[in-house]
Structures are given as C-alpha cells and as structure tokens.
Design a protein around this motif. Sequence first.
Motif, PDB file in Angstrom:
ATOM      1  N   ASN A  82       0.831  -1.201   0.000  1.00 16.07           N
ATOM      2  CA  ASN A  82       0.000   0.000   0.000  1.00 16.07           C
ATOM      3  C   ASN A  82       0.869   1.256   0.000  1.00 16.07           C
ATOM      4  OD1 ASN A  82      -2.273   1.626   0.048  1.00 16.07           O
ATOM      5  ND2 ASN A  82      -3.141   0.718   1.890  1.00 16.07           N
ATOM      6  N   THR A 121       0.030   3.646   1.883  1.00 13.55           N
ATOM      7  CA  THR A 121      -0.063   4.026   3.290  1.00 13.55           C
ATOM      8  C   THR A 121       0.130   2.785   4.162  1.00 13.55           C
ATOM      9  OG1 THR A 121      -2.472   3.706   3.237  1.00 13.55           O
ATOM     10  CG2 THR A 121      -1.652   5.925   2.790  1.00 13.55           C
ATOM     11  N   SER A 122       0.258   2.992   5.466  1.00 18.81           N
ATOM     12  CA  SER A 122       0.560   1.880   6.374  1.00 18.81           C
ATOM     13  C   SER A 122      -0.708   1.195   6.860  1.00 18.81           C
ATOM     14  CB  SER A 122       1.363   2.391   7.577  1.00 18.81           C
ATOM     15  OG  SER A 122       0.642   3.413   8.236  1.00 18.81           O
ATOM     16  N   GLU A 123      -1.442   0.626   5.918  1.00 17.64           N
ATOM     17  CA  GLU A 123      -2.666  -0.087   6.274  1.00 17.64           C
ATOM     18  C   GLU A 123      -3.004  -1.082   5.172  1.00 17.64           C
ATOM     19  OE1 GLU A 123      -5.275   3.180   6.732  1.00 17.64           O
ATOM     20  OE2 GLU A 123      -5.544   3.526   4.597  1.00 17.64           O
ATOM     21  N   TYR A 124      -3.829  -2.053   5.517  1.00 18.60           N
ATOM     22  CA  TYR A 124      -4.271  -3.060   4.558  1.00 18.60           C
ATOM     23  C   TYR A 124      -5.572  -2.606   3.908  1.00 18.60           C
ATOM     24  CZ  TYR A 124      -6.136  -7.433   2.681  1.00 18.60           C
ATOM     25  OH  TYR A 124      -6.658  -8.391   1.855  1.00 18.60           O
ATOM     26  N   ASN A 141      -0.020  -4.056   3.993  1.00 21.42           N
ATOM     27  CA  ASN A 141       0.640  -3.174   4.953  1.00 21.42           C
ATOM     28  C   ASN A 141       2.149  -3.229   4.724  1.00 21.42           C
ATOM     29  OD1 ASN A 141       1.461  -1.676   7.103  1.00 21.42           O
ATOM     30  ND2 ASN A 141       0.315  -2.812   8.652  1.00 21.42           N
ATOM     31  N   ARG A 142       2.739  -2.123   4.337  1.00 24.49           N
ATOM     32  CA  ARG A 142       4.162  -2.074   3.989  1.00 24.49           C
ATOM     33  C   ARG A 142       5.036  -2.150   5.250  1.00 24.49           C
ATOM     34  NH1 ARG A 142       6.691   0.024  -0.658  1.00 24.49           N
ATOM     35  NH2 ARG A 142       4.638   0.740  -1.388  1.00 24.49           N
ATOM     36  N   SER A 143       6.031  -3.018   5.214  1.00 27.99           N
ATOM     37  CA  SER A 143       6.943  -3.164   6.346  1.00 27.99           C
ATOM     38  C   SER A 143       7.853  -1.944   6.462  1.00 27.99           C
ATOM     39  CB  SER A 143       7.799  -4.417   6.174  1.00 27.99           C
ATOM     40  OG  SER A 143       8.801  -4.471   7.174  1.00 27.99           O
ATOM     41  N   LYS A 144       8.143  -1.566   7.704  1.00 26.46           N
ATOM     42  CA  LYS A 144       9.057  -0.461   7.981  1.00 26.46           C
ATOM     43  C   LYS A 144      10.316  -0.952   8.700  1.00 26.46           C
ATOM     44  CE  LYS A 144       5.387   3.027   8.258  1.00 26.46           C
ATOM     45  NZ  LYS A 144       4.735   4.052   9.114  1.00 26.46           N
ATOM     46  N   SER A 187      12.990  -4.701   5.217  1.00 26.25           N
ATOM     47  CA  SER A 187      11.650  -4.424   4.680  1.00 26.25           C
ATOM     48  C   SER A 187      11.427  -5.147   3.354  1.00 26.25           C
ATOM     49  CB  SER A 187      11.437  -2.921   4.511  1.00 26.25           C
ATOM     50  OG  SER A 187      12.395  -2.376   3.625  1.00 26.25           O
ATOM     51  N   ASN A 208       8.273  -7.527   2.916  1.00 23.16           N
ATOM     52  CA  ASN A 208       7.284  -7.199   1.881  1.00 23.16           C
ATOM     53  C   ASN A 208       7.118  -8.351   0.895  1.00 23.16           C
ATOM     54  OD1 ASN A 208       6.825  -4.662   2.989  1.00 23.16           O
ATOM     55  ND2 ASN A 208       8.295  -3.635   1.654  1.00 23.16           N
TER      56      ASN A 208
END
Length: 382
Positions: A44, A46-49, A63-66, A71, A75
């Motif tokens: 995404n 943004t940081s959400e599904y 949800n993208r890994s930070k 990462s 991902n």
Amino acid sequence: MHICFITHEYPKPGFPHGGLGSFVKTIGEALAANGIQVSVVGMNYTSEYEELMESGVRIYRLNRSKLKGLSWWMNSKAVSGKIREIHKHHPIDIVESAESGLAFLSKIKDIQYVIRLHGGHYFFAEAENRGINWWKGFQEKRSFAKADAFIAVSKYVKNHTEKYLSYHNKPLGYINNPINTAVFKPMLNDIIPHKIVFAGTICEKKGVRQLIQAFPLVKEEFPDATLHLYGRDWFFPDGASFVAFLKEKELPRLGPVAESVFFQGVLPLSEVAKKYAEAEVCVFPSHMETLGLVAPEAMAIAKPVVFTNRGPGPEIITDTVTGLLCNPLDPNDIAQKILRIFTDKAAASAMGKNAEKEVQKRFSVSELVAENIDFFKSLSKK
C-alpha cells in the motif's frame, strides 16, 4: 482463468504512480471485461491493509513493512503469503510481475509465472551508461531464473535485456502495451496556441532538463509559448528533489523565460488526456524507454508528437509521418522539432491524424487484450 499481477504502483487517488501502474490498470480492466478473473497484489501507499474491487479488478494493498534493512524481505513474504491465500480460495493460473518481481517470491505448483519486460535495472544501466548495482542485478537474475515465460513490450527491450539476462529458452511473447482509447481519444477541446506539454516522471532520463534547455530557443520564435510539465517528482539517492534541482539550477539560466515554465504535478489519466488535447504539441525526449506509454497516448488524441529517436522510438513513430523523432540529448534538435510543428500547421495536422490511425491499429486495448489472453492460455496448457 485467473491472472494475478504484482505491482506496488496500482493507481490510487491522491498518490503518484508510474507507467507500470497505468499499464496494469488498463490491461487488468480489459481482461476483466473479457471474463478473466483479475487480482492485483502489492504494498500500500499508506501503512494499512486495503482490499477493494474496481472495474472488475480485485485489488489487495498490503501493509508495507518499515523494518529497517529487512523491509524488502518482509514485503516479499507478505506478497507471497497473500498470493497463497488467494490461490487457496480462487485458484490462480498466471502470476505476472516486472523484471525483479519474482526474486524472493515463493512459487506455487500449477501457477505459471510471467515476467513482462517494462525495463529493469540492467536495461536502464546500459541505456544510461552507468554501472550495475550488484544487489539489483542479483534480484533480476534470480527473478529471471524463476520465470516460466516472458513478454517483451518492444523489440528493443527484448534485444537489449538479453545482452545481460537469459530467457532460459522459456516461451517469450512480443506484445505492445495497450492504450486506453476510451480515455485517450480525439477531443473537441480548444487548442491553446503554442502550448507544449510533457507528461511523465520529472527526471533526467525522461529528458526534462534538455526540454527546459530547448524552450528558450522556441520562445525566441514564439514569445507566447508555454511549457507545461505534468508528472511525479523523482528523488536523488540522498532524497533531494529533481524538481527542486531544476528550479534552482536550470530555470534561473532562462531569465524571464522561466516564468513560462510550469510544473503541474500529478493528474489522473482523464485529466492528462485533456491536457494533451489542449496542447499544440506533446514532447517526450526520453533518453531511453522500453516502449513508452505517453507517446502513443498523445498520438491516440491525434496530437503531433515529438518523441525520442533512441531505443524503441522508431518502433513507435515513423518520422515525419506519424510524428517527429528528436535527439533527446540535443536541446537545439528538440527545439527545432517543436518549431517545425508550430510553423507547419498542415504537416502537424496530418501527422496527428496518421498517429491516431496508427494507435488504433497497433495499440488498441481490444486487439492487445486478445493477444494477452491467447498467450496466457498457451501457458496454462503446459
């Protein structure tokens, strides 16, 4: 049949995307309209599904890994897991990605994995005469080894990619990227005299700097000329903005002419089409392309186009017949081609009309979606 595309660039309102995202949206919606089940999996913005359906295409934004340093692994693991989950409930026949997209993907038996050549690290490293990043090069080689088949969007990208990467004697199709001619079509918009339009990522390899350098030469002959640049910013490895670089380093050299250069940011495709329609000429002096969607899109609107003479440029445009080809590294040549459009209205109109016919024949969605379906079906039988 169920096709699953892997991309993190699928268009989302309010967020910039590139040609890959536009391509997947165009071909995905066309496949869905032809009864093919289509899924898109990617990280995404943004940081959400998110999970949603748009025009028959099921989109999964993960949800993208930070996690710093890992990462990329997290991902890839998330994408693999989502594909496995989708396949369990809605069996997938084909998974398609760009060049490096399969590098860390876990393959599933009975799914055919396809790489479509949109222009990978090796391809652009050669084109831009720069060294190979070992990590990016490793990913591409690993990804190519995993692929079951390949699709080249132009003869040029096929020939120049195989200098460095093997297709491993796997099936290879040659299919142009389709143009959404429902969006990009002739319009009745009034043309704004001497308006020059560029669309694409604002970066060095798209020839934006040379186009800006060419603009004063055009302005000398046509004082009312304006240059409009539409597209997302590009960032240097240190995070610095390329648009800021142009504003700080290039525009001051133009003097008063700089007041006629406008950075317009990102627009939806439908709005980009309207801006093409307003233009007297559309100019795309890319240093290199795999195919380039922007030139055929503008051609579909019957616009006179100035495109690069490098790479696949001559595959797309027949010089002086369906548009003009320029040396993208020579601001004077770029300017002369623009001036030719401005001064010879009859020739410009004829090239625009010829261009529209050419796009309808070679790049229409209806023709190319059938080629894609036939290629995918040939793989599913193996």
